[in-house]
Design a protein around this motif. Structure first.
Motif, short mmCIF file in Angstrom:
data_model
loop_
_atom_site.label_atom_id
_atom_site.label_comp_id
_atom_site.label_asym_id
_atom_site.label_seq_id
_atom_site.Cartn_x
_atom_site.Cartn_y
_atom_site.Cartn_z
N PHE A 13 74.34 -143.47 -18.63
CA PHE A 13 75.59 -144.08 -19.06
C PHE A 13 76.10 -143.52 -20.39
O PHE A 13 77.30 -143.44 -20.61
N ASN A 14 75.20 -143.16 -21.28
CA ASN A 14 75.62 -142.70 -22.62
C ASN A 14 74.95 -141.38 -22.97
O ASN A 14 73.77 -141.35 -23.31
N GLY A 15 75.72 -140.30 -22.83
CA GLY A 15 75.27 -138.97 -23.20
C GLY A 15 76.07 -138.49 -24.39
O GLY A 15 75.75 -138.76 -25.55
N GLY A 16 77.17 -137.77 -24.11
CA GLY A 16 78.05 -137.31 -25.18
C GLY A 16 78.64 -138.45 -25.99
O GLY A 16 78.98 -138.28 -27.17
N SER A 17 78.74 -139.64 -25.39
CA SER A 17 79.27 -140.79 -26.13
C SER A 17 78.36 -141.16 -27.29
O SER A 17 78.80 -141.81 -28.26
N THR A 18 77.07 -140.74 -27.24
CA THR A 18 76.16 -141.01 -28.36
C THR A 18 76.55 -140.18 -29.58
O THR A 18 76.43 -140.64 -30.73
N ILE A 19 77.04 -138.96 -29.33
CA ILE A 19 77.54 -138.14 -30.44
C ILE A 19 78.82 -138.78 -31.01
O ILE A 19 79.02 -138.81 -32.23
N GLN A 20 79.67 -139.32 -30.14
CA GLN A 20 80.87 -140.02 -30.60
C GLN A 20 80.50 -141.23 -31.44
O GLN A 20 81.14 -141.52 -32.46
N TRP A 21 79.46 -141.95 -31.04
CA TRP A 21 78.98 -143.12 -31.81
C TRP A 21 78.53 -142.69 -33.20
O TRP A 21 78.85 -143.35 -34.19
N HIS A 55 81.71 -135.88 -39.16
CA HIS A 55 83.17 -135.94 -39.06
C HIS A 55 83.68 -135.33 -37.77
O HIS A 55 84.75 -135.70 -37.28
N THR A 56 82.93 -134.37 -37.22
CA THR A 56 83.31 -133.71 -35.96
C THR A 56 82.06 -133.56 -35.10
O THR A 56 80.93 -133.51 -35.63
N ALA A 57 82.24 -133.46 -33.79
CA ALA A 57 81.11 -133.32 -32.89
C ALA A 57 80.26 -132.07 -33.20
O ALA A 57 79.03 -132.15 -33.19
N PRO A 58 80.86 -130.89 -33.48
CA PRO A 58 80.02 -129.73 -33.79
C PRO A 58 79.14 -129.92 -35.02
O PRO A 58 78.10 -129.27 -35.15
N GLU A 59 79.53 -130.82 -35.92
CA GLU A 59 78.72 -131.07 -37.09
C GLU A 59 77.36 -131.66 -36.73
O GLU A 59 76.37 -131.49 -37.46
N CYS A 60 77.29 -132.34 -35.57
CA CYS A 60 76.00 -132.87 -35.11
C CYS A 60 75.01 -131.73 -34.90
O CYS A 60 73.84 -131.83 -35.29
N ASP A 61 75.47 -130.64 -34.29
CA ASP A 61 74.60 -129.47 -34.08
C ASP A 61 74.13 -128.90 -35.41
O ASP A 61 72.95 -128.59 -35.57
N ARG A 62 75.06 -128.75 -36.36
CA ARG A 62 74.70 -128.13 -37.63
C ARG A 62 73.66 -128.99 -38.38
O ARG A 62 72.71 -128.46 -38.96
N LEU A 63 73.84 -130.29 -38.35
CA LEU A 63 72.86 -131.17 -38.97
C LEU A 63 71.51 -131.08 -38.27
O LEU A 63 70.46 -130.96 -38.91
N ALA A 64 71.55 -131.14 -36.93
CA ALA A 64 70.31 -131.11 -36.15
C ALA A 64 69.54 -129.82 -36.38
O ALA A 64 68.30 -129.81 -36.43
N GLU A 65 70.25 -128.71 -36.53
CA GLU A 65 69.60 -127.41 -36.71
C GLU A 65 69.00 -127.26 -38.11
O GLU A 65 68.20 -126.35 -38.35
N SER A 66 69.35 -128.17 -39.03
CA SER A 66 68.85 -128.06 -40.40
C SER A 66 67.44 -128.63 -40.57
O SER A 66 66.85 -128.52 -41.65
N VAL A 67 66.91 -129.27 -39.52
CA VAL A 67 65.54 -129.79 -39.57
C VAL A 67 64.78 -129.24 -38.36
O VAL A 67 65.37 -128.95 -37.31
N PRO A 68 63.45 -129.08 -38.49
CA PRO A 68 62.68 -128.49 -37.38
C PRO A 68 62.55 -129.42 -36.19
O PRO A 68 62.38 -128.96 -35.05
N ASP A 69 62.64 -130.73 -36.41
CA ASP A 69 62.56 -131.71 -35.32
C ASP A 69 63.14 -133.03 -35.84
O ASP A 69 63.65 -133.09 -36.96
N ALA A 70 63.03 -134.08 -35.04
CA ALA A 70 63.64 -135.36 -35.42
C ALA A 70 62.76 -136.18 -36.34
O ALA A 70 63.10 -137.34 -36.65
N GLY A 71 61.65 -135.63 -36.81
CA GLY A 71 60.81 -136.35 -37.77
C GLY A 71 60.23 -137.63 -37.21
O GLY A 71 60.01 -138.58 -37.97
N GLY A 72 59.98 -137.67 -35.90
CA GLY A 72 59.42 -138.86 -35.29
C GLY A 72 60.43 -139.91 -34.88
O GLY A 72 60.08 -140.93 -34.29
#
Length: 503
Positions: free
Chosen positions: A309-317, A326-343
């Motif tokens: 039910f919630n895929g891309g809408s999670t990025i919108q959230w 501020h923008t959906a592509p910024e999610c990628d840039r943030l995510a790429e700045s860490v090696p993993d989700a830290g648990g």
């Protein structure tokens, strides 16, 4: 003169029109967002007139942007957000209420009542579905029971019911044609996928007059033509409307998954994995559903499907409600700045969990937070959550299908994310194939219409139009991927049965 085909892609958050040439290339496009209406927690609505008006504007703007004679367009195809339900007046064309969106959970108590009546087996055997608020049948029943005077008007034959495909075709033809295609009918919980007809027993059980329902039709044939008297569409008068499919089977068709065993996942507002299982419906034992994918030239193809039910809408959230990006592509840039989700693990069960859990009372959960958690870890966890949910679906599909998936074809807005696609390949241990033409949903509708209009002559010709843009292969140790998946399953259990059922 070259032949063109235009597709109306009416989605959950925007209405689009895309014009394709004979090579399957995009010539022009237009898009308009529309409002999301949330009257209560768990309720989601759209304004049907806003859907129609934004789609009409997109159609005219896409044609104008192409700088072609509209008479060079051979056919119009439609693809749509499925399950979203509209009731309207046959005489005036006015909706009796807002559209109830596929994400809406308001009919969960009604679904519990139907289960208590023992309807599960009949629904599963006849429709390939299971009883859930996701599907259209209980949405129609809610409108009949809760909008004053509507049931009486329906029983007098004054109203039409339909999913968004029916609503658009009815409006495009000036109210002359009330039809739906087999793929959309398959998502109502009222349609027998074996006989390809509405089921009287199920309609009676839900208290739905059959006179409300549209005529079910194959996916590639002429339904009607654009009427002459539609303001703004005068230049398109007479254009044949000859292809229709719900968004997910349209994407399966647009990905050229014509052979049993081929599968795709669409990363849109939700995530939807479909596998072509051929001419015989496969009953799932793993929490998936079975639908008609399409009927072309008298041949019916079925699909196994899992829905998130919630895929891309999670990025919108993350962007709109939390304000962490501020923008959906910024999610990628943030995510790429860490090696993993830290648990950190996020289970985005904002409107319950779909396949393979089917928990209408689950709600969103974030676990594994520490004082060192940053917004970059949360962004990474959001992308991980999308890949984990698709992994749930593929694992269930491999358990049900006669042959395992060997490659996952992907499309949809979030499929442009390299980090998400790499994570998906790592978790599945499978190649993830992103096409050069990512607008596969719209192209699927165009292809169905173009086949009926003679723009393309065969499925083989359509297969030859598909090209891969990038194939992602697994880089992670399989044991590490399995450990990560076990942690995901623990997080899912913490999200389940959160809301107490109110029967």
């Amino acid at each position: 003169m070259d032949s063109f085909v235009i597709a109306l892609d009416q989605g959950t958050t925007s209405s689009r029109a895309i014009l394709f040439n004979r090579a399957g290339e995009i010539v022009s496009r237009a898009q308009h967002p529309f409002r999301q209406i949330y009257p209560q927690p768990g309720w989601v609505e759209h304004d049907p007139m806003e859907i129609w008006n934004t789609e009409k504007r997109a159609l005219t703007e896409a044609v104008d942007a192409a700088h072609i004679d509209p008479k060079a367009i051979a056919a119009l195809g439609i693809t749509n957000q499925r399950e979203t339900t509209i009731l309207w007046d046959r005489a005036t064309g006015q909706p009796v209420y807002n559209a109830i969106v596929w994400q809406c959970r308001r009919t969960a108590p009604l679904c519990d009542q139907l289960k208590a009546l023992g309807l599960d087996d009949a629904v599963r055997e006849k429709t390939g579905l299971l009883i859930d608020a996701y599907f259209s049948g209980t949405k129609i029943r809610w409108l009949l029971d809760n909008v004053p005077g509507v049931r009486e008007r329906a029983e007098r034959g004054e109203l039409c019911a339909g999913t968004v495909d029916s609503w658009l075709i009815w409006n495009l033809t000036g109210g002359r044609v009330h039809v739906t295609d087999y793929s959309n009918a398959s998502r109502t919980m009222l349609f027998n996928i074996h006989t390809l007809t509405w089921d009287k027993e199920l309609c009676d059980a839900l208290g739905i007059p059959m006179c409300l329902l549209p005529d079910p039709r194959p996916n590639s044939e002429t339904y009607g033509t654009v009427a002459e008297d539609i303001p703004g569409l005068e230049a398109m008068a007479g254009l044949p409307i000859c292809g229709s499919a719900g968004d997910q089977p349209a994407a399966l068709f647009g990905q050229a998954c014509f052979t049993p065993g081929q599968a795709k996942n669409t990363y849109g507002t939700g995530c939807f994995t479909l596998m072509n299982v051929g001419s015989e419906a496969v009953r799932s034992a793993s929490g998936l559903v079975t639908s008609v994918a399409w009927s072309v030239d008298g041949q019916v193809s079925y699909a196994l499907e899992g829905s998130v039910f919630n895929g891309g809408s999670t990025i919108q959230w993350l962007r709109d409600e939390l304000g962490l990006i501020h923008t959906a592509p910024e999610c990628d840039r943030l995510a790429e700045s860490v090696p993993d989700a830290g648990g950190v693990l996020i289970v985005p069960a904002f409107t319950g969990l779909g396949a393979p859990y089917w928990d209408m009372y689950a709600r969103g959960t974030m676990v594994g937070l520490t004082r060192g958690t940053t917004k970059a870890h949360i962004a990474r966890a959001v992308l991980d959550s999308i890949a984990f949910q698709v992994t749930d679906l593929v694992r269930a599909m491999n358990a049900d299908a006669p042959c395992p998936i060997t490659t996952l074809r992907v499309d949809g807005g979030a499929s442009v994310s390299d980090i998400l696609m790499q994570t998906q390949a790592d978790l599945l241990g499978l190649p993830v194939d992103r096409p050069a033409q990512v607008e596969t949903t719209a192209f699927g509708a165009a292809a169905l219409a173009g086949l009926a209009a003679g723009v393309w002559s065969s499925l083989d010709e359509l297969t030859n139009l598909r090209r891969s843009q990038h194939v992602f292969t697994a880089r992670t140790d399989p044991n590490a991927a399995q450990r990560a998946y076990r942690q995901w399953q623990r997080a899912v259990e913490r999200s389940r049965d959160w809301i107490e059922a109110d029967v």
